[in-house]
Motif scaffolding. Structure first.
Motif, PDB file in Angstrom:
ATOM      1  N   ALA A  98       0.842  -1.198   0.000  1.00 12.90           N
ATOM      2  CA  ALA A  98       0.000   0.000   0.000  1.00 12.90           C
ATOM      3  C   ALA A  98       0.876   1.246   0.000  1.00 12.90           C
ATOM      4  O   ALA A  98       1.971   1.249   0.566  1.00 12.90           O
ATOM      5  N   ARG A 145       0.488   5.299   0.971  1.00 11.06           N
ATOM      6  CA  ARG A 145      -0.346   6.302   1.630  1.00 11.06           C
ATOM      7  C   ARG A 145      -0.125   7.652   0.941  1.00 11.06           C
ATOM      8  O   ARG A 145       0.995   8.112   0.801  1.00 11.06           O
ATOM      9  N   GLY A 146      -1.211   8.258   0.475  1.00 13.35           N
ATOM     10  CA  GLY A 146      -1.142   9.579  -0.139  1.00 13.35           C
ATOM     11  C   GLY A 146      -1.266  10.678   0.900  1.00 13.35           C
ATOM     12  O   GLY A 146      -1.480  10.407   2.085  1.00 13.35           O
ATOM     13  N   GLU A 166      -6.582  10.993   2.117  1.00 17.15           N
ATOM     14  CA  GLU A 166      -7.077   9.623   2.155  1.00 17.15           C
ATOM     15  C   GLU A 166      -7.456   9.097   0.772  1.00 17.15           C
ATOM     16  O   GLU A 166      -7.200   7.944   0.439  1.00 17.15           O
ATOM     17  N   GLN A 168      -6.062   9.582  -1.879  1.00 11.71           N
ATOM     18  CA  GLN A 168      -4.867   9.344  -2.690  1.00 11.71           C
ATOM     19  C   GLN A 168      -4.163   8.025  -2.359  1.00 11.71           C
ATOM     20  O   GLN A 168      -3.107   7.733  -2.901  1.00 11.71           O
ATOM     21  N   ASP A 169      -4.732   7.224  -1.468  1.00 10.04           N
ATOM     22  CA  ASP A 169      -4.134   5.930  -1.114  1.00 10.04           C
ATOM     23  C   ASP A 169      -4.257   4.977  -2.299  1.00 10.04           C
ATOM     24  O   ASP A 169      -5.272   4.954  -2.988  1.00 10.04           O
ATOM     25  N   ASP A 170      -3.213   4.193  -2.524  1.00  7.86           N
ATOM     26  CA  ASP A 170      -3.186   3.224  -3.612  1.00  7.86           C
ATOM     27  C   ASP A 170      -2.758   1.857  -3.094  1.00  7.86           C
ATOM     28  O   ASP A 170      -2.047   1.746  -2.103  1.00  7.86           O
TER      29      ASP A 170
END
Length: 150
Positions: free
Chosen positions: A55, A57-58, A61, A63-65
């Motif tokens: 994962a 973290r952007g 929230e 922007q999380d991939d």
């Protein structure tokens, strides 16, 4: 396109007809832009199970991939679609290449900034951008191909 190996050649046609094998996978030299926008199911059908998953973290929230790692590409997935790829090379520019080579290889349209270089890809149904991150020595440290409207 090439067929994935599905067992003994004698039974090859039977396996495909019966649906026991993912039908097609793309050659490794296929344009990576063709993967932008594919669904998670299409990605797994084309390339199989990833080597690993992690994962990212952007800043926000949304922007999380989730990233699927394959041999030569990292696929950044938002919801159920690939929106970005991490590459080891693109059109002869690879990790560790001197920044000056980017303009020589890609030609006009390269925009250079302090820590990265951008190049817009044309001729695709989605707006696509290449980003070459550059370290303090002036060498390419990361290559990303992504939807610039995302």
């Amino acid at each position: 396109m090439r067929l994935r190996h599905c067992g003994k050649r004698f039974f090859f046609g039977l396996f495909i007809a019966a649906g026991f094998c993912p039908l097609w996978s793309q050659p490794e030299d296929t344009d990576p832009a063709a993967f932008i926008g594919v669904t998670l199911g299409e990605l797994i059908t084309r390339l199989g199970v990833p080597d690993s998953v992690y994962a990212v973290r952007g800043l926000e929230e949304w922007q999380d991939d989730v990233v699927f790692v394959y041999k030569d590409k990292d696929f950044y997935i938002f919801k159920d679609k690939v929106w970005q790829l991490g590459l080891k090379s693109f059109s002869g520019v690879g990790l560790g290449t001197k920044r000056d080579a980017i303009s020589l290889v890609l030609g006009e349209g390269v925009d250079t900034y302090e820590t990265y270089t951008l190049f817009a890809l044309t001729g695709h149904s989605l707006p696509l951008m290449l980003r070459f991150n550059v370290d303090k020595r002036g060498l390419v440290s990361a290559i990303y191909l992504y939807r610039s409207d995302f």
